[in-house]
Enzyme design. Structure first.
Site, PDB file in Angstrom:
ATOM      1  N   LYS A  69      -8.398 -30.557  28.499  1.00 15.53           N
ATOM      2  CA  LYS A  69      -8.352 -30.264  27.067  1.00 15.53           C
ATOM      3  C   LYS A  69      -7.065 -29.536  26.737  1.00 15.53           C
ATOM      4  O   LYS A  69      -6.689 -28.582  27.417  1.00 15.53           O
ATOM      5  CB  LYS A  69      -9.551 -29.349  26.694  1.00 15.53           C
ATOM      6  CG  LYS A  69      -9.656 -29.047  25.222  1.00 15.53           C
ATOM      7  CD  LYS A  69     -10.428 -30.119  24.511  1.00 15.53           C
ATOM      8  CE  LYS A  69     -10.429 -29.976  23.014  1.00 15.53           C
ATOM      9  NZ  LYS A  69      -9.267 -30.550  22.341  1.00 15.53           N
ATOM     10  N   LYS A 105      -2.031 -30.324  28.428  1.00 11.70           N
ATOM     11  CA  LYS A 105      -1.107 -30.096  27.301  1.00 11.70           C
ATOM     12  C   LYS A 105      -0.189 -31.304  27.209  1.00 11.70           C
ATOM     13  O   LYS A 105       0.090 -31.969  28.213  1.00 11.70           O
ATOM     14  CB  LYS A 105      -0.260 -28.841  27.555  1.00 11.70           C
ATOM     15  CG  LYS A 105       0.332 -28.260  26.305  1.00 11.70           C
ATOM     16  CD  LYS A 105      -0.715 -27.488  25.550  1.00 11.70           C
ATOM     17  CE  LYS A 105      -0.198 -26.802  24.340  1.00 11.70           C
ATOM     18  NZ  LYS A 105      -1.235 -25.939  23.756  1.00 11.70           N
ATOM     19  N   THR A 189      -8.217 -20.598  15.081  1.00 13.16           N
ATOM     20  CA  THR A 189      -7.400 -19.803  16.010  1.00 13.16           C
ATOM     21  C   THR A 189      -7.036 -18.468  15.353  1.00 13.16           C
ATOM     22  O   THR A 189      -7.176 -17.403  15.971  1.00 13.16           O
ATOM     23  CB  THR A 189      -6.148 -20.584  16.440  1.00 13.16           C
ATOM     24  OG1 THR A 189      -6.568 -21.866  16.898  1.00 13.16           O
ATOM     25  CG2 THR A 189      -5.407 -19.876  17.552  1.00 13.16           C
ATOM     26  N   ASN A 220      -0.017 -22.644  11.173  1.00  8.48           N
ATOM     27  CA  ASN A 220      -1.475 -22.650  11.195  1.00  8.48           C
ATOM     28  C   ASN A 220      -2.021 -21.308  11.702  1.00  8.48           C
ATOM     29  O   ASN A 220      -2.844 -20.666  11.049  1.00  8.48           O
ATOM     30  CB  ASN A 220      -1.965 -23.817  12.077  1.00  8.48           C
ATOM     31  CG  ASN A 220      -3.464 -23.790  12.288  1.00  8.48           C
ATOM     32  OD1 ASN A 220      -3.996 -22.885  12.927  1.00  8.48           O
ATOM     33  ND2 ASN A 220      -4.151 -24.740  11.720  1.00  8.48           N
ATOM     34  N   SER A 357     -12.808 -26.302  19.019  1.00  6.43           N
ATOM     35  CA  SER A 357     -12.598 -27.701  19.413  1.00  6.43           C
ATOM     36  C   SER A 357     -13.797 -28.193  20.222  1.00  6.43           C
ATOM     37  O   SER A 357     -14.195 -29.350  20.114  1.00  6.43           O
ATOM     38  CB  SER A 357     -11.356 -27.824  20.301  1.00  6.43           C
ATOM     39  OG  SER A 357     -10.208 -27.929  19.524  1.00  6.43           O
TER      40      SER A 357
HETATM   41  P1  NAD Z   1       2.740 -24.375  13.554  1.00  8.64           P
HETATM   42  O1  NAD Z   1       3.672 -25.485  13.831  1.00  8.64           O
HETATM   43  O2  NAD Z   1       1.678 -24.556  12.536  1.00  8.64           O
HETATM   44  O3  NAD Z   1       3.558 -23.055  13.173  1.00  8.64           O
HETATM   45  C1  NAD Z   1       4.583 -22.548  13.981  1.00  8.64           C
HETATM   46  C2  NAD Z   1       5.235 -21.399  13.237  1.00  8.64           C
HETATM   47  O4  NAD Z   1       6.178 -20.771  14.101  1.00  8.64           O
HETATM   48  C3  NAD Z   1       6.005 -21.806  11.998  1.00  8.64           C
HETATM   49  O5  NAD Z   1       5.821 -20.827  11.002  1.00  8.64           O
HETATM   50  C4  NAD Z   1       7.455 -21.826  12.469  1.00  8.64           C
HETATM   51  O6  NAD Z   1       8.395 -21.600  11.431  1.00  8.64           O
HETATM   52  C5  NAD Z   1       7.430 -20.672  13.428  1.00  8.64           C
HETATM   53  N1  NAD Z   1       8.501 -20.735  14.432  1.00  8.64           N
HETATM   54  C6  NAD Z   1       8.899 -21.802  15.159  1.00  8.64           C
HETATM   55  N2  NAD Z   1       9.913 -21.447  15.971  1.00  8.64           N
HETATM   56  C7  NAD Z   1      10.133 -20.129  15.753  1.00  8.64           C
HETATM   57  C8  NAD Z   1      11.033 -19.190  16.282  1.00  8.64           C
HETATM   58  N3  NAD Z   1      11.940 -19.543  17.198  1.00  8.64           N
HETATM   59  N4  NAD Z   1      10.972 -17.908  15.841  1.00  8.64           N
HETATM   60  C9  NAD Z   1      10.059 -17.559  14.906  1.00  8.64           C
HETATM   61  N5  NAD Z   1       9.188 -18.400  14.350  1.00  8.64           N
HETATM   62  C10 NAD Z   1       9.223 -19.664  14.778  1.00  8.64           C
HETATM   63  O7  NAD Z   1       2.110 -23.999  14.991  1.00  8.64           O
HETATM   64  P2  NAD Z   1       0.760 -23.225  15.267  1.00  8.64           P
HETATM   65  O8  NAD Z   1      -0.311 -24.237  15.463  1.00  8.64           O
HETATM   66  O9  NAD Z   1       0.597 -22.149  14.269  1.00  8.64           O
HETATM   67  O10 NAD Z   1       1.035 -22.601  16.722  1.00  8.64           O
HETATM   68  C11 NAD Z   1       1.710 -21.353  16.892  1.00  8.64           C
HETATM   69  C12 NAD Z   1       1.501 -20.863  18.317  1.00  8.64           C
HETATM   70  O11 NAD Z   1       0.108 -20.695  18.577  1.00  8.64           O
HETATM   71  C13 NAD Z   1       1.999 -21.797  19.416  1.00  8.64           C
HETATM   72  O12 NAD Z   1       2.435 -21.027  20.519  1.00  8.64           O
HETATM   73  C14 NAD Z   1       0.750 -22.558  19.821  1.00  8.64           C
HETATM   74  O13 NAD Z   1       0.831 -23.087  21.139  1.00  8.64           O
HETATM   75  C15 NAD Z   1      -0.259 -21.437  19.728  1.00  8.64           C
HETATM   76  N6  NAD Z   1      -1.634 -21.891  19.575  1.00  8.64           N
HETATM   77  C16 NAD Z   1      -2.006 -22.693  18.551  1.00  8.64           C
HETATM   78  C17 NAD Z   1      -3.332 -23.057  18.410  1.00  8.64           C
HETATM   79  C18 NAD Z   1      -3.809 -23.888  17.249  1.00  8.64           C
HETATM   80  O14 NAD Z   1      -5.026 -24.052  17.102  1.00  8.64           O
HETATM   81  N7  NAD Z   1      -2.947 -24.386  16.392  1.00  8.64           N
HETATM   82  C19 NAD Z   1      -4.278 -22.630  19.357  1.00  8.64           C
HETATM   83  C20 NAD Z   1      -3.865 -21.784  20.399  1.00  8.64           C
HETATM   84  C21 NAD Z   1      -2.539 -21.423  20.502  1.00  8.64           C
END
Ligand code: NAD
Length: 419
Positions: A69, A105, A189, A220, A357
């Site tokens: 997953k 992943k 999350t 997100n 999920s």
């Molecule tokens: P997303 O694409 O919705 O948002 C990413 C955000 O990070 C955006 O606001 C973007 O502008 C910002 N960003 C990107 N590069 C950056 C940088 N160099 N410096 C500062 N800001 C930056 O992604 P997301 O789903 O919100 O995921 C964010 C993190 O959370 C990731 O590490 C992801 O692996 C982790 N995560 C996400 C989920 C999920 O359910 N979406 C679950 C567990 C972990």
């Protein structure tokens, strides 16, 4: 080189814990590398008539506890090493919150902003065609991650169902509601992170109104964390995205900031929404400044390795809630520990997404709708239990929270392997 380090660091952390648990060499050998890393090319016919070829990956680390997953990200930073590291973290995360999934992943090395909607759809469907034989509801269930969303999951599940010759909603999670998506998945999350923040609040007895937060990343995870923390009364004084952020001394409202970002396309100019623009109250800041601000709680919710040995000594927060995956390098962690900063590890703090999920997967298989209240209640209970276990072990053994979380998770996977 840096990319290589992401996996080597994750592997090194695992080996440290494996030694503490005195795991058998065979178990260590199997878990220190993923079961498989698939690399492939995805051709996309661009609007201008030319074909561009993108490199995609799917990494499957372990399926000892259940089907693989993990999310799929569309980002220029995607590499074989990064998906290997993140797939291993997924194995520990699922084990920690005790859900019957393993770790995987995937991703595509692409800047999605360079693609229009049709090209993005082709890329998403092309990805599924390349991994079709390796994924499925009982094999490997992908989900959204950085720069992927329910619409992309809808294209992917549609492509999968076409290839399979039958409707297969349980092959993906994070789908839109009308395609067997789950109410509550989108915010899970961020919501889960706030459940952890509240446990921290209970444990240390601080008051939300007097507690300041700085959140890096307003996608997100970051935006939902901000929304729920705001609802709980926390004072969010700084937010940032890839191209910079904002600082508002008297606190900002995430909903208004979201609206402003919709209009402007970025949050950089949104520090005076809902109030008169006044340099005393708000200003623009860089991502580096946000991390080093004097706040009570720092929430890295964007990308990995943002707190490193270079900036760790400048971090002034009392607590860090790791919402991004691997936002703190291991060298930085040692520095933070010496400063007395308490870090809530990613495999606990951001486990809300994968937990929900799991609920979505159950719903898709049973084709029986879950209510949002039920989803969020069950999520809270799961994360509260995981927090209590991690906190309990950390106190009992006098170790930090990350070590406690890893010990619990890796022990569960190893015990299942022995069986
Ligand atoms: P997303 O694409 O919705 O948002 C990413 C955000 O990070 C955006 O606001 C973007 O502008 C910002 N960003 C990107 N590069 C950056 C940088 N160099 N410096 C500062 N800001 C930056 O992604 P997301 O789903 O919100 O995921 C964010 C993190 O959370 C990731 O590490 C992801 O692996 C982790 N995560 C996400 C989920 C999920 O359910 N979406 C679950 C567990 C972990």
């Amino acid at each position: 080189m840096v990319e290589q380090n992401i996996f080597l660091n994750t592997q090194k952390e695992f080996i440290k814990i494996a030694n503490l648990l005195k795991l058998e060499p065979g178990i260590v050998e199997e878990l220190k590398e993923p079961h498989r890393l698939i690399k492939f090319q995805i051709p996309v016919l661009m609007d201008k008539g030319k074909v561009r070829v993108f490199t995609g990956f799917r990494c499957q680390h372990s399926n000892v506890l259940g089907p693989y997953k993990g999310g799929i990200r569309f980002s220029e930073t995607v590499s074989g090493q990064s998906v290997k590291a993140l797939s291993m973290l997924m194995t520990w995360k699922c084990a920690l919150v005790d859900i019957p999934f393993g770790g995987a992943k995937g991703g595509v090395a692409v800047n999605p902003l360079e693609l229009n909607k049709q090209e993005l759809e082709q890329l998403s469907r092309g990805y599924v065609r390349k991994v079709f034989s390796y994924i499925g509801p009982e094999k490997d269930i992908p989900a959204p991650d950085i720069n992927t969303n329910p619409q992309i999951m809808a294209w992917m599940v549609d492509e999968y169902s076409k290839l399979k010759g039958e409707d297969s909603p349980a092959a993906f999670t994070g789908k839109p509601f009308k395609f067997w998506g789950l109410k509550g998945r989108e915010e899970a999350t961020g919501y889960g992170g706030v459940v952890i923040l509240k446990k921290l609040q209970e444990t240390f007895g601080f008051k939300p109104k007097e507690t300041t937060l700085a959140i890096q990343g307003f996608g997100n995870v970051g935006s939902n964390f901000a929304r729920f923390a705001f609802q709980e009364g926390y004072k969010i004084i700084a937010l940032s995205e890839e191209d910079g952020g904002i600082y508002v001394l008297r606190g900002l409202d995430p909903e208004q900031t979201l609206q402003c970002r919709e209009e402007k396309g970025k949050i950089a100019g949104c520090y005076c929404v809902g109030s008169v623009c006044d340099a005393n109250f708000g200003k623009q800041i860089t991502n580096e400044q946000l991390l080093e601000m004097k706040v009570d709680v720092l929430v890295p919710a964007a990308v990995e390795c943002v707190i490193t040995k270079e900036n760790a000594s400048k971090i002034k927060a009392k607590y860090i809630i790791e919402m991004a995956n691997s936002p703190v390098t291991s060298e930085a962690e040692a520095i933070l520990r010496d400063k007395g900063i308490i870090s809530l590890p990613d495999i606990l703090s951001n486990a809300g997404g994968v937990t929900v999920s799991y609920f979505e997967w159950l719903q898709s298989k049973a084709k029986k709708r879950w209510q949002k209240k039920e989803v969020l209640n069950k999520l809270s209970k799961t994360l509260e239990k995981a927090f209590d276990e991690v906190w309990g072990l950390s106190k009992k053994e006098n170790i930090n929270l990350r070590k406690a979380a890893y010990l619990l998770a890796i022990d569960r996977v190893a015990k299942a392997m022995k069986k």
